[in-house]
Design an enzyme around this catalytic site. Structure first.
Site, PDB file in Angstrom:
ATOM      1  N   LYS A  78     -39.911  40.952 -60.614  1.00  0.00           N
ATOM      2  CA  LYS A  78     -38.482  41.237 -60.599  1.00  0.00           C
ATOM      3  C   LYS A  78     -38.293  42.675 -60.128  1.00  0.00           C
ATOM      4  O   LYS A  78     -39.068  43.564 -60.500  1.00  0.00           O
ATOM      5  CB  LYS A  78     -37.921  41.039 -62.015  1.00  0.00           C
ATOM      6  CG  LYS A  78     -36.410  41.200 -62.136  1.00  0.00           C
ATOM      7  CD  LYS A  78     -35.958  40.916 -63.565  1.00  0.00           C
ATOM      8  CE  LYS A  78     -34.447  41.020 -63.716  1.00  0.00           C
ATOM      9  NZ  LYS A  78     -34.000  40.665 -65.084  1.00  0.00           N
ATOM     10  N   SER A 153     -30.490  37.021 -65.393  1.00  0.00           N
ATOM     11  CA  SER A 153     -30.526  37.882 -64.230  1.00  0.00           C
ATOM     12  C   SER A 153     -31.816  37.765 -63.419  1.00  0.00           C
ATOM     13  O   SER A 153     -31.862  38.172 -62.265  1.00  0.00           O
ATOM     14  CB  SER A 153     -30.333  39.336 -64.660  1.00  0.00           C
ATOM     15  OG  SER A 153     -31.411  39.753 -65.492  1.00  0.00           O
ATOM     16  N   SER A 177     -32.155  36.360 -69.831  1.00  0.00           N
ATOM     17  CA  SER A 177     -32.391  36.513 -68.392  1.00  0.00           C
ATOM     18  C   SER A 177     -33.723  35.997 -67.882  1.00  0.00           C
ATOM     19  O   SER A 177     -33.936  35.956 -66.680  1.00  0.00           O
ATOM     20  CB  SER A 177     -32.242  37.983 -67.991  1.00  0.00           C
ATOM     21  OG  SER A 177     -30.900  38.374 -68.037  1.00  0.00           O
TER      22      SER A 177
END
Length: 485
Positions: A78, A153, A177
């Protein structure tokens, strides 16, 4: 089966037997990214040169007989993890050209094992969102249906697993997330207990809630990746100095006699019928495996979303104050004076959702409202933590849905932020309680979209939820299904 279809443990066996080299595996993954990522947009930055150098190094290690579980395995990160010499944007214009001078602890631990980092993955800006639509680099798409969001996210981290453009990925989970995108993309996503994995080198959203975790194709991979990154770190004052067990060794214990709790507040009207059916089937399966299923109560669940959006935004407004255009990040041009340079840099650099949350948090912390909002939210958070501790006096693990619905269409909830916030209602309480949760593939909707099952454990009870998840996975085939890309 293609190399890019393999799990960590399958690829590890092939690397160990020298049936395939890390360079071959890395090239196959980079070719796969080139072939399909233009449709998915899971990657913000791809790093082929560095990846191939790391793969050559991994092959040298393997030839010398030094092979760890992740040696030579292509992984994605990420874009919230700082990576030495690799652009790290956090999905924001304000960090569009930021290249960090160091690696975060989780990244360093992967490199120590000889993992190959193929790129940085798309996400909601500063991890603020549940759909990956707030990214400055455009929305990531769900590989199961390109008109749908992958969740957020950590949307890119989940989509890359579903699209088979990374063998495994790391994400972060502040209010769901990791688990929510894992559910929407049909992969396994684990949010460890707060303090289990170091946050050093993770760009902060809400420091008392953020936690690093793995997204993988199956539960064994999740156990392997968690084992690689977990552990005490003196660079993170919130990391906890408790031993890291061999999570893989305990997977096969089974659930016979395990007490599994069903929180009545999570099985509510308004749950999508496909989600409800998947939960009912999962409960029946656990019963058939000898688990002791019982109802429990988490009475303060109804206050969780409001509590979260006060605490998380308050922490974000403080954490994001550092982005002012002075030392790093976007700096506005043609500003008249320092004050205007600050305000213009932030106005140009932050997107609308980040601005909304900074404003919410600043309001909650302002002198006239601090007691009414922030202090009260912290008190309710303590009550929510106590609810979980009380429940775990009666049961070993909790079973709940991950999200009220399967993945939703891109742009469907953009006009109604509250609807978007409510989509995290089943994941947020776990973060507020600071405990651990995992999402496991548990079926599909009538439209062919994945549905995840959430298992929640006691603080530092990752072994129990991994064991329960593995038992479920062994009896089902959901994790073996592939997105049609």
């Amino acid at each position: 089966m293609e190399i890019f279809d393999l799990t960590i443990h399958e690829l590890h066996e092939k690397l160990k037997a020298k049936e395939v080299s890390s360079v071959e595996a890395t090239r196959a993954m980079l070719d796969r990214i080139e072939a399909v990522d233009s449709q998915v947009n899971a990657y913000i930055t791809v790093t082929p040169e560095q990846a191939l150098v790391q793969a050559q190094d991994a092959d040298r290690r393997i030839a010398a007989g030094e092979i760890a579980p992740l040696t030579g395995v292509p992984v994605g990160l990420k874009d919230i993890f700082v990576t030495k010499g690799i652009r790290t944007t956090c999905g924001s214009r304000i960090l569009e050209n930021f290249v960090p001078p160091y690696d975060g602890t989780a990244v360093a631990k992967l490199k120590e094992q000889g993992a190959v980092i193929v790129g940085k993955l798309n996400q909601d800006e500063f991890a603020m969102g549940s759909s990956n639509e707030s990214s400055y680099f455009g929305p990531c798409r769900n590989p199961w249906d390109l008109s749908c969001t992958p969740g957020g996210s950590s949307g890119g981290s989940a989509a890359a697993i579903a699209a088979r453009t990374a063998t495994a990925t790391l994400g972060t989970d502040t209010g769901g997330s990791i688990r929510q995108p894992a559910s929407h993309c049909g992969c396994v996503g684990l949010k460890p207990t707060y303090g289990r994995v170091s946050r050093y080198g993770v760009i902060a959203y809400a420091s008392s809630l953020d936690q690093v975790g793995p997204l993988t194709r199956d539960v064994t991979d999740s156990a392997l990746l968690l084992g690689a990154v977990a552990g005490y770190d003196p660079m993170d004052s919130t990391s906890v100095n408790t031993p890291v067990p061999d999570y893989v060794a305990g997977l096969g214990k089974g659930v016979k006699g395990m007490k599994i709790g069903l929180p009545k507040q999570y099985f509510i009207e308004g749950l999508d019928p496909d989600v409800k059916r998947a939960m009912d089937e999962a409960i029946a399966l656990y019963k058939s495996l000898g688990a002791d299923i019982r109802e429990v109560s988490l009475p303060n669940t109804e206050y969780a979303v409001a509590t979260y959006y006060i605490i998380a935004t308050a922490e974000a407004s403080a954490n994001l104050a550092r982005y002012d255009g002075v030392r790093f990040g976007h700096r506005a041009e043609n500003a008249r004076g320092l004050a205007q340079m600050y305000s213009k840099s932030r106005a140009e650099g932050f997107g609308p959702e980040v601005k909304r949350r900074i404003m919410l948090g600043t309001y909650a912390l302002s002198s006239g409202y601090y007691d009414a909002y922030y202090v009260k939210a912290q008190k309710v958070r303590t009550l929510i933590q106590q609810d979980f501790l009380n429940a775990f006096k009666e049961v070993d693990v909790l079973l709940t849905p991950i999200a009220p619905t399967p993945a939703f269409k891109i742009a469907e909830k953009l006009e109604d932020p509250l609807q978007m916030y409510l989509s995290d209602i089943f994941t947020i309480p776990v973060n507020l309680a600071g405990t651990c949760g995992i999402s496991v593939p548990a079926g599909f909707s009538a439209a062919g979209l994945p549905i995840g099952l959430q298992l929640v454990g006691k603080p530092f009870g990752e072994q129990e939820i991994l064991t329960a998840a593995y038992s479920f996975e062994r009896e089902t085939q959901w994790h073996l299904k592939k997105a049609p890309l």
